[in-house]
Design a protein around this motif. Structure first.
Motif, PDB file in Angstrom:
ATOM      1  N   TYR A  77      -1.720 -15.488  -4.003  1.00 28.80           N
ATOM      2  CA  TYR A  77      -0.605 -15.112  -4.876  1.00 28.80           C
ATOM      3  C   TYR A  77       0.240 -16.352  -5.173  1.00 28.80           C
ATOM      4  O   TYR A  77       0.649 -17.053  -4.243  1.00 28.80           O
ATOM      5  N   PRO A  78       0.542 -16.618  -6.445  1.00 25.22           N
ATOM      6  CA  PRO A  78       1.370 -17.774  -6.786  1.00 25.22           C
ATOM      7  C   PRO A  78       2.862 -17.506  -6.575  1.00 25.22           C
ATOM      8  O   PRO A  78       3.671 -18.417  -6.637  1.00 25.22           O
ATOM      9  N   ALA A  79       3.218 -16.251  -6.325  1.00 25.52           N
ATOM     10  CA  ALA A  79       4.622 -15.869  -6.127  1.00 25.52           C
ATOM     11  C   ALA A  79       4.667 -14.664  -5.208  1.00 25.52           C
ATOM     12  O   ALA A  79       3.641 -14.082  -4.878  1.00 25.52           O
ATOM     13  N   SER A  80       5.869 -14.298  -4.808  1.00 21.88           N
ATOM     14  CA  SER A  80       6.078 -13.109  -3.978  1.00 21.88           C
ATOM     15  C   SER A  80       6.563 -11.966  -4.857  1.00 21.88           C
ATOM     16  O   SER A  80       7.081 -12.190  -5.954  1.00 21.88           O
ATOM     17  N   ALA A  81       6.407 -10.734  -4.367  1.00 21.82           N
ATOM     18  CA  ALA A  81       6.849  -9.556  -5.121  1.00 21.82           C
ATOM     19  C   ALA A  81       7.688  -8.665  -4.228  1.00 21.82           C
ATOM     20  O   ALA A  81       7.318  -8.393  -3.084  1.00 21.82           O
ATOM     21  N   GLU A  82       8.813  -8.205  -4.776  1.00 22.14           N
ATOM     22  CA  GLU A  82       9.746  -7.357  -4.057  1.00 22.14           C
ATOM     23  C   GLU A  82      10.170  -6.221  -4.980  1.00 22.14           C
ATOM     24  O   GLU A  82      10.408  -6.438  -6.169  1.00 22.14           O
ATOM     25  N   CYS A  83      10.261  -5.027  -4.442  1.00 19.84           N
ATOM     26  CA  CYS A  83      10.726  -3.888  -5.238  1.00 19.84           C
ATOM     27  C   CYS A  83      12.200  -4.082  -5.569  1.00 19.84           C
ATOM     28  O   CYS A  83      13.012  -4.341  -4.686  1.00 19.84           O
ATOM     29  N   ALA A  84      12.523  -3.980  -6.859  1.00 20.62           N
ATOM     30  CA  ALA A  84      13.905  -4.137  -7.320  1.00 20.62           C
ATOM     31  C   ALA A  84      14.575  -2.780  -7.478  1.00 20.62           C
ATOM     32  O   ALA A  84      15.717  -2.694  -7.923  1.00 20.62           O
ATOM     33  N   SER A  85      13.847  -1.738  -7.154  1.00 21.70           N
ATOM     34  CA  SER A  85      14.352  -0.362  -7.166  1.00 21.70           C
ATOM     35  C   SER A  85      13.355   0.458  -6.354  1.00 21.70           C
ATOM     36  O   SER A  85      12.371  -0.079  -5.864  1.00 21.70           O
ATOM     37  N   ILE A  86      13.586   1.752  -6.233  1.00 17.97           N
ATOM     38  CA  ILE A  86      12.580   2.604  -5.604  1.00 17.97           C
ATOM     39  C   ILE A  86      11.384   2.631  -6.553  1.00 17.97           C
ATOM     40  O   ILE A  86      11.542   2.848  -7.752  1.00 17.97           O
ATOM     41  N   CYS A  87      10.204   2.373  -6.022  1.00 15.48           N
ATOM     42  CA  CYS A  87       9.000   2.253  -6.848  1.00 15.48           C
ATOM     43  C   CYS A  87       7.909   3.193  -6.370  1.00 15.48           C
ATOM     44  O   CYS A  87       7.744   3.418  -5.171  1.00 15.48           O
ATOM     45  N   GLU A  88       7.154   3.679  -7.330  1.00 13.32           N
ATOM     46  CA  GLU A  88       5.942   4.441  -7.046  1.00 13.32           C
ATOM     47  C   GLU A  88       4.791   3.551  -7.490  1.00 13.32           C
ATOM     48  O   GLU A  88       4.722   3.140  -8.649  1.00 13.32           O
ATOM     49  N   ILE A  89       3.912   3.220  -6.534  1.00 12.98           N
ATOM     50  CA  ILE A  89       2.853   2.245  -6.791  1.00 12.98           C
ATOM     51  C   ILE A  89       1.522   2.774  -6.261  1.00 12.98           C
ATOM     52  O   ILE A  89       1.456   3.339  -5.171  1.00 12.98           O
ATOM     53  N   ILE A  90       0.480   2.563  -7.058  1.00 15.23           N
ATOM     54  CA  ILE A  90      -0.880   2.871  -6.614  1.00 15.23           C
ATOM     55  C   ILE A  90      -1.504   1.556  -6.148  1.00 15.23           C
ATOM     56  O   ILE A  90      -1.449   0.546  -6.854  1.00 15.23           O
ATOM     57  N   THR A  91      -2.078   1.569  -4.945  1.00 16.21           N
ATOM     58  CA  THR A  91      -2.801   0.403  -4.445  1.00 16.21           C
ATOM     59  C   THR A  91      -4.290   0.734  -4.428  1.00 16.21           C
ATOM     60  O   THR A  91      -4.686   1.815  -3.998  1.00 16.21           O
ATOM     61  N   ILE A  92      -5.083  -0.208  -4.939  1.00 21.86           N
ATOM     62  CA  ILE A  92      -6.531  -0.007  -5.029  1.00 21.86           C
ATOM     63  C   ILE A  92      -7.217  -1.192  -4.364  1.00 21.86           C
ATOM     64  O   ILE A  92      -6.934  -2.349  -4.686  1.00 21.86           O
ATOM     65  N   SER A  93      -8.121  -0.916  -3.441  1.00 24.71           N
ATOM     66  CA  SER A  93      -8.822  -1.997  -2.740  1.00 24.71           C
ATOM     67  C   SER A  93      -9.751  -2.736  -3.706  1.00 24.71           C
ATOM     68  O   SER A  93     -10.176  -2.195  -4.730  1.00 24.71           O
ATOM     69  N   TYR A  94     -10.072  -3.962  -3.346  1.00 23.61           N
ATOM     70  CA  TYR A  94     -10.957  -4.799  -4.152  1.00 23.61           C
ATOM     71  C   TYR A  94     -12.310  -4.104  -4.352  1.00 23.61           C
ATOM     72  O   TYR A  94     -12.844  -4.067  -5.459  1.00 23.61           O
ATOM     73  N   GLU A  95     -12.829  -3.519  -3.293  1.00 28.23           N
ATOM     74  CA  GLU A  95     -14.131  -2.856  -3.351  1.00 28.23           C
ATOM     75  C   GLU A  95     -14.091  -1.637  -4.289  1.00 28.23           C
ATOM     76  O   GLU A  95     -14.987  -1.442  -5.113  1.00 28.23           O
ATOM     77  N   SER A  96     -13.058  -0.811  -4.156  1.00 34.47           N
ATOM     78  CA  SER A  96     -12.930   0.378  -5.017  1.00 34.47           C
ATOM     79  C   SER A  96     -12.783  -0.006  -6.473  1.00 34.47           C
ATOM     80  O   SER A  96     -13.339   0.626  -7.364  1.00 34.47           O
TER      81      SER A  96
END
Length: 190
Positions: A77-96
């Motif tokens: 990752y070239p940068a970091s990521a932080e939630c700036a509010s309450i977030c709904e996020i889907i995470t998907i594995s590399y394989e999937s």
């Protein structure tokens, strides 16, 4: 679009993240693809060798993929990521992702659209570098006119990567020129 999100939920995990929660840190290798369904995520860099000062690169709004290029290329990752509010996020594995998504033309199109948005962000950052401070502030205020009533001057300074004092001086100059007004810390363009 909802149909695509439903497919993504089936192959990934849908989670709620709190304001201030870190999604990933600069330099780590991606293991999951993030799809922001609701909320905002701030991308920032930290100059660790100088100080712990954070420089905001951009704030992403939903719906949008987050850091899809490092994920796809399997680079840190070239940068970091932080939630700036309450977030709904889907995470998907590399394989999937490789098994279920690359064969779906609609998901690939969504992915390409997200990458194009990132190119637009890069173009706007390049354009900002050629502007003086007043032009940068006016450009930001114009692009965020609808949400000015919710933005603090601290947030604006952070988004523009300028010192709050510099923003304050610039706002005072623009106010004197009759371009904007402030009331209780909130800015209104005239």
């Amino acid at each position: 679009m909802q149909e695509l999100f439903d497919i993504m939920v089936q192959i990934g995990n849908k989670c709620t993240y709190q304001n201030g929660e870190i999604l990933f840190l600069q330099g780590l290798k991606p293991t999951h693809l993030y799809l922001l369904l609701s909320g905002k995520v701030r991308l920032y860099k930290t100059k660790e060798h100088i100080s712990q000062e954070q420089h905001t690169l951009h704030t992403l709004s939903s719906p949008q993929f987050i850091a899809e290029m490092p994920f796809f290329m399997q680079s840190p990752y070239p940068a970091s990521a932080e939630c700036a509010s309450i977030c709904e996020i889907i995470t998907i594995s590399y394989e999937s992702f490789h098994t279920h998504c690359l064969g779906n033309s609609e998901i690939c199109l969504l992915f390409i659209t997200s990458l194009c948005k990132k190119i637009q962000i890069l173009e706007s950052h390049i354009a900002l570098q050629s502007q003086n401070l007043q032009e940068k502030v006016l450009s930001y205020l114009s692009h965020n006119k609808a949400s000015l009533h919710t933005l603090t001057q601290r947030h604006i300074a952070q988004a523009l990567n300028i010192a709050p004092e510099s923003l304050s001086r610039t706002l005072k100059a623009l106010k004197t020129q009759g371009i904007l007004t402030t009331h209780k810390g909130k800015i209104s363009l005239l």
